[in-house]
Scaffold this motif. Structure first.
Motif, PDB file in Angstrom:
ATOM      1  N   ASN A 199       0.627  -1.109   0.045  1.00 40.79           N
ATOM      2  CA  ASN A 199      -0.103  -0.079  -0.079  1.00 40.79           C
ATOM      3  C   ASN A 199       0.866   1.320   0.393  1.00 40.79           C
ATOM      4  N   MET A 200       0.865   1.762  -1.016  1.00 34.27           N
ATOM      5  CA  MET A 200       2.261   2.983  -1.690  1.00 34.27           C
ATOM      6  C   MET A 200       1.227   3.856  -2.366  1.00 34.27           C
ATOM      7  N   LYS A 201       2.308   5.260  -2.763  1.00 31.75           N
ATOM      8  CA  LYS A 201       1.304   6.135  -3.393  1.00 31.75           C
ATOM      9  C   LYS A 201       2.370   5.055  -4.930  1.00 31.75           C
ATOM     10  N   PRO A 202       1.319   6.011  -5.905  1.00 34.42           N
ATOM     11  CA  PRO A 202       1.215   5.216  -6.989  1.00 34.42           C
ATOM     12  C   PRO A 202       3.321   5.711  -7.616  1.00 34.42           C
ATOM     13  N   ALA A 203       3.256   6.744  -7.747  1.00 36.57           N
ATOM     14  CA  ALA A 203       5.032   7.247  -7.782  1.00 36.57           C
ATOM     15  C   ALA A 203       5.686   6.127  -7.158  1.00 36.57           C
TER      16      ALA A 203
END
Length: 82
Positions: free
Chosen positions: A56-60
Motif C-alpha cells: 500500500n504505497m503511493k503510485p509514484a
C-alpha cells in the motif's frame, strides 16, 4: 546487523523478489519457454504486478520500485549471457 535490519522489511522483500524472479526467468530461458526480450519483459511485468499488489504505497513510489526491479533484472540477465 543483517541486510534486512539495515534496509527495512519492504526494501529487503523487494530485493529478495528481484533475485527470485531473476532466477525464475533464467530457468525459463534454459527451458526455452522465454525466448525473446519482449516475452521476458511481459512476463516480468506480470510478476511485478502480482507481487506489488500487496503493498500500500503511493503510485509514484510504486512505479519507482517497479522500474528499479525491471532495470536490475534486465541487467543481471544481460550480464549472465556474456
Amino acid at each position: 546487523m543483517g541486510l534486512h535490519e539495515y534496509c527495512g522489511r519492504t526494501e529487503y522483500s523487494i530485493i529478495r523478489f528481484t533475485f527470485k524472479v531473476t532466477a525464475d526467468i533464467k530457468e525459463k530461458m534454459m527451458q526455452n519457454k522465454l525466448l525473446h526480450k519482449d516475452d521476458i519483459v511481459q512476463y516480468l511485468h506480470r510478476q511485478m504486478d502480482r507481487y506489488f499488489k500487496k503493498f500500500n504505497m503511493k503510485p509514484a513510489l510504486l512505479q519507482t520500485y517497479k522500474n528499479e526491479v525491471l532495470n536490475s533484472v534486465m541487467f543481471k540477465l544481460k550480464v549472465s549471457r556474456i
